[in-house]
Write a protein that holds these residues in place. Structure first.
Motif, PDB file in Angstrom:
ATOM      1  N   ALA A  46       2.894   5.694 -36.165  1.00  0.00           N
ATOM      2  CA  ALA A  46       3.298   5.720 -37.566  1.00  0.00           C
ATOM      3  C   ALA A  46       2.693   6.916 -38.301  1.00  0.00           C
ATOM      4  O   ALA A  46       1.713   7.516 -37.856  1.00  0.00           O
ATOM      5  N   ASP A  47       3.278   7.221 -39.441  1.00  0.00           N
ATOM      6  CA  ASP A  47       2.703   8.227 -40.344  1.00  0.00           C
ATOM      7  C   ASP A  47       1.706   7.478 -41.230  1.00  0.00           C
ATOM      8  O   ASP A  47       2.053   7.014 -42.323  1.00  0.00           O
ATOM      9  N   VAL A  48       0.486   7.340 -40.741  1.00  0.00           N
ATOM     10  CA  VAL A  48      -0.482   6.470 -41.407  1.00  0.00           C
ATOM     11  C   VAL A  48      -0.860   6.959 -42.795  1.00  0.00           C
ATOM     12  O   VAL A  48      -1.304   6.163 -43.635  1.00  0.00           O
ATOM     13  N   ASP A  49      -0.677   8.235 -43.063  1.00  0.00           N
ATOM     14  CA  ASP A  49      -0.997   8.743 -44.403  1.00  0.00           C
ATOM     15  C   ASP A  49      -0.069   8.160 -45.463  1.00  0.00           C
ATOM     16  O   ASP A  49      -0.401   8.164 -46.658  1.00  0.00           O
ATOM     17  N   ARG A  50       1.084   7.682 -45.026  1.00  0.00           N
ATOM     18  CA  ARG A  50       2.063   7.109 -45.974  1.00  0.00           C
ATOM     19  C   ARG A  50       1.923   5.593 -46.100  1.00  0.00           C
ATOM     20  O   ARG A  50       2.694   4.955 -46.815  1.00  0.00           O
ATOM     21  N   ILE A  51       0.957   5.017 -45.367  1.00  0.00           N
ATOM     22  CA  ILE A  51       0.731   3.564 -45.438  1.00  0.00           C
ATOM     23  C   ILE A  51      -0.358   3.290 -46.468  1.00  0.00           C
ATOM     24  O   ILE A  51      -1.521   3.650 -46.282  1.00  0.00           O
ATOM     25  N   ASP A  52       0.028   2.663 -47.571  1.00  0.00           N
ATOM     26  CA  ASP A  52      -0.910   2.454 -48.680  1.00  0.00           C
ATOM     27  C   ASP A  52      -1.972   1.414 -48.356  1.00  0.00           C
ATOM     28  O   ASP A  52      -3.149   1.595 -48.677  1.00  0.00           O
ATOM     29  N   VAL A  53      -1.543   0.307 -47.739  1.00  0.00           N
ATOM     30  CA  VAL A  53      -2.483  -0.788 -47.450  1.00  0.00           C
ATOM     31  C   VAL A  53      -2.398  -1.084 -45.946  1.00  0.00           C
ATOM     32  O   VAL A  53      -1.546  -1.871 -45.514  1.00  0.00           O
ATOM     33  N   PRO A  54      -3.262  -0.451 -45.148  1.00  0.00           N
ATOM     34  CA  PRO A  54      -3.189  -0.628 -43.691  1.00  0.00           C
ATOM     35  C   PRO A  54      -3.253  -2.086 -43.249  1.00  0.00           C
ATOM     36  O   PRO A  54      -2.530  -2.495 -42.339  1.00  0.00           O
ATOM     37  N   GLU A  55      -4.103  -2.899 -43.877  1.00  0.00           N
ATOM     38  CA  GLU A  55      -4.234  -4.307 -43.473  1.00  0.00           C
ATOM     39  C   GLU A  55      -2.911  -5.040 -43.606  1.00  0.00           C
ATOM     40  O   GLU A  55      -2.499  -5.791 -42.717  1.00  0.00           O
ATOM     41  N   ALA A  56      -2.218  -4.830 -44.728  1.00  0.00           N
ATOM     42  CA  ALA A  56      -0.935  -5.503 -44.942  1.00  0.00           C
ATOM     43  C   ALA A  56       0.109  -5.006 -43.947  1.00  0.00           C
ATOM     44  O   ALA A  56       0.884  -5.793 -43.391  1.00  0.00           O
ATOM     45  N   TRP A  57       0.141  -3.699 -43.726  1.00  0.00           N
ATOM     46  CA  TRP A  57       1.116  -3.123 -42.788  1.00  0.00           C
ATOM     47  C   TRP A  57       0.889  -3.662 -41.390  1.00  0.00           C
ATOM     48  O   TRP A  57       1.831  -4.076 -40.697  1.00  0.00           O
ATOM     49  N   LEU A  58      -0.355  -3.669 -40.944  1.00  0.00           N
ATOM     50  CA  LEU A  58      -0.674  -4.134 -39.594  1.00  0.00           C
ATOM     51  C   LEU A  58      -0.389  -5.623 -39.438  1.00  0.00           C
ATOM     52  O   LEU A  58       0.073  -6.076 -38.387  1.00  0.00           O
ATOM     53  N   THR A  59      -0.681  -6.411 -40.472  1.00  0.00           N
ATOM     54  CA  THR A  59      -0.415  -7.849 -40.403  1.00  0.00           C
ATOM     55  C   THR A  59       1.078  -8.122 -40.248  1.00  0.00           C
ATOM     56  O   THR A  59       1.490  -8.983 -39.471  1.00  0.00           O
ATOM     57  N   LYS A  60       1.885  -7.360 -40.992  1.00  0.00           N
ATOM     58  CA  LYS A  60       3.340  -7.533 -40.889  1.00  0.00           C
ATOM     59  C   LYS A  60       3.832  -7.153 -39.495  1.00  0.00           C
ATOM     60  O   LYS A  60       4.608  -7.891 -38.879  1.00  0.00           O
ATOM     61  N   VAL A  61       3.358  -6.012 -38.996  1.00  0.00           N
ATOM     62  CA  VAL A  61       3.764  -5.567 -37.663  1.00  0.00           C
ATOM     63  C   VAL A  61       3.353  -6.592 -36.610  1.00  0.00           C
ATOM     64  O   VAL A  61       4.151  -6.999 -35.751  1.00  0.00           O
ATOM     65  N   LEU A  62       2.094  -7.020 -36.668  1.00  0.00           N
ATOM     66  CA  LEU A  62       1.592  -7.971 -35.667  1.00  0.00           C
ATOM     67  C   LEU A  62       2.337  -9.295 -35.731  1.00  0.00           C
ATOM     68  O   LEU A  62       2.722  -9.854 -34.693  1.00  0.00           O
ATOM     69  N   THR A  63       2.531  -9.816 -36.939  1.00  0.00           N
ATOM     70  CA  THR A  63       3.189 -11.117 -37.077  1.00  0.00           C
ATOM     71  C   THR A  63       4.585 -11.075 -36.490  1.00  0.00           C
ATOM     72  O   THR A  63       5.014 -11.996 -35.779  1.00  0.00           O
ATOM     73  N   ASN A  64       5.313  -9.998 -36.750  1.00  0.00           N
ATOM     74  CA  ASN A  64       6.672  -9.902 -36.214  1.00  0.00           C
ATOM     75  C   ASN A  64       6.677  -9.704 -34.707  1.00  0.00           C
ATOM     76  O   ASN A  64       7.565 -10.220 -34.013  1.00  0.00           O
ATOM     77  N   LEU A  65       5.684  -9.016 -34.176  1.00  0.00           N
ATOM     78  CA  LEU A  65       5.552  -8.926 -32.722  1.00  0.00           C
ATOM     79  C   LEU A  65       5.331 -10.318 -32.122  1.00  0.00           C
ATOM     80  O   LEU A  65       5.926 -10.665 -31.093  1.00  0.00           O
ATOM     81  N   CYS A  66       4.479 -11.103 -32.778  1.00  0.00           N
ATOM     82  CA  CYS A  66       4.194 -12.453 -32.280  1.00  0.00           C
ATOM     83  C   CYS A  66       5.412 -13.366 -32.405  1.00  0.00           C
ATOM     84  O   CYS A  66       5.663 -14.197 -31.521  1.00  0.00           O
TER      85      CYS A  66
END
Length: 314
Positions: A46-66
């Motif tokens: 990802a373009d991490v510089d454009r991710i404002d809240v990493p925790e929220a982004w990662l939680t969404k990605v992980l939850t959908n993977l699960c």
């Protein structure tokens, strides 16, 4: 794309919470680790510089993977050999996650993890995110692409399903220890009657061998049937010693926050028997003996000192 040290550190700061979420969603430590690693690969791409809240982004990605994994896991479990049980986590395992509230502790209990298998993937996700991690419905709705009202309705259904399967009140730690001591004395006595008195009328015993270790394909149900099974399980025999690789020593510890007997042979965990103890008696035995689901328990066991076993069996 190569990550900077700071970007890797930002992910690693989230890893413990991500693993705890994934474990509750999947019921498997190894699958949870894989899901978190896949989330890291998504973070790396990802373009991490454009991710404002990493925790929220990662939680969404992980939850959908699960959620995707849960859908395929249901198909795999239809062909699973015998009963399927979650992978137990022993005391002190960081993947157990937060345990500050009763809801957090219950959400990772072995009994509730087994009940979560009955929920739809969305019900399971909403229940875990709300009950275990206290996410507001606004954030859950964003993670799952739902409305807040839908998230609230899903949580209501999930809570009802879990409550219907958890109609009894569990006892405190001291009372549980006494009941475990009484159970061991009864189980090694060779008699059925003392065991029956310790069980609820509708007690169940479930074993997961995964086709690797012999285990009954159906649960034992009812106090008498469970007592007879436990009496036979604790009866010494050469065949059992050969199967286990020796004579197991039983240690009392906690797994997923509840009382558990860990069977150990030469320092190797060969089984984790989780007991569901209520004010009415022992309501369930859930015995994990599938070696594939004991790898993490073995690592955790090897990292701590446990002293002498309570009893030697077989």
């Amino acid at each position: 794309m190569a990550l900077t040290t700071d970007e890797v550190d930002r992910f690693e700061a989230c890893r413990p919470r991500l693993e705890a979420i994934a474990y509750r969603l999947l019921g498997s430590a190894s699958e949870a680790e894989d899901a978190v690693q896949e989330a890291f690969l998504r973070w790396q791409a990802a373009d991490v510089d454009r991710i404002d809240v990493p925790e929220a982004w990662l939680t969404k990605v992980l939850t959908n993977l699960c959620l995707n994994q849960l859908t395929s896991a249901r198909a795999r479990r239809e062909t699973y050999v015998g009963q399927w049980l979650p992978e137990p986590l022993l005391a002190g395992d960081p993947m157990l996650g937060p345990a500050d509230t009763a809801e957090q502790r219950e959400s990772v209990s072995y009994a509730v993890l087994a009940l979560l298998e009955r929920l739809s993937p969305n019900e399971r996700a909403v229940y875990v995110l709300r009950e275990a991690f206290d996410y507001p419905h606004r954030e859950i709705a964003g993670i799952l692409d739902l409305s807040e009202a839908a998230s609230q309705q899903i949580l209501h259904r999930a809570r009802k399903h879990v409550a219907d399967g958890r109609a009894r009140t569990e006892v405190d730690e001291a009372a549980a220890r006494q009941i475990v001591d009484e159970f061991l004395a009864a189980a090694t006595s060779g008699r059925t009657e003392p065991l029956v008195r310790l069980l609820t009328r509708d007690a169940v015993a479930i074993g997961d061998g995964g086709g690797r270790i012999p285990a009954r394909t159906k649960a034992f149900e009812g106090a008498v049937a469970v007592a007879k099974f436990m009496r036979g399980l604790f009866k010494p025999s050469r065949a059992k010693r050969e199967l286990a690789g020796g004579s197991p020593g039983l240690h009392l510890t906690t797994a997923n926050g509840g009382p558990a007997l860990v069977a150990v042979v030469d320092g190797r965990v060969v089984g984790v028997l989780c007991l569901e103890i209520t004010t009415e008696g022992i309501a369930a035995f859930r015995n994990q003996v599938n070696p594939d689901k004991l790898a993490r328990a073995n690592r955790q066991w090897a990292a701590t000192d446990h002293g002498a076993p309570l009893v030697q069996v077989f």
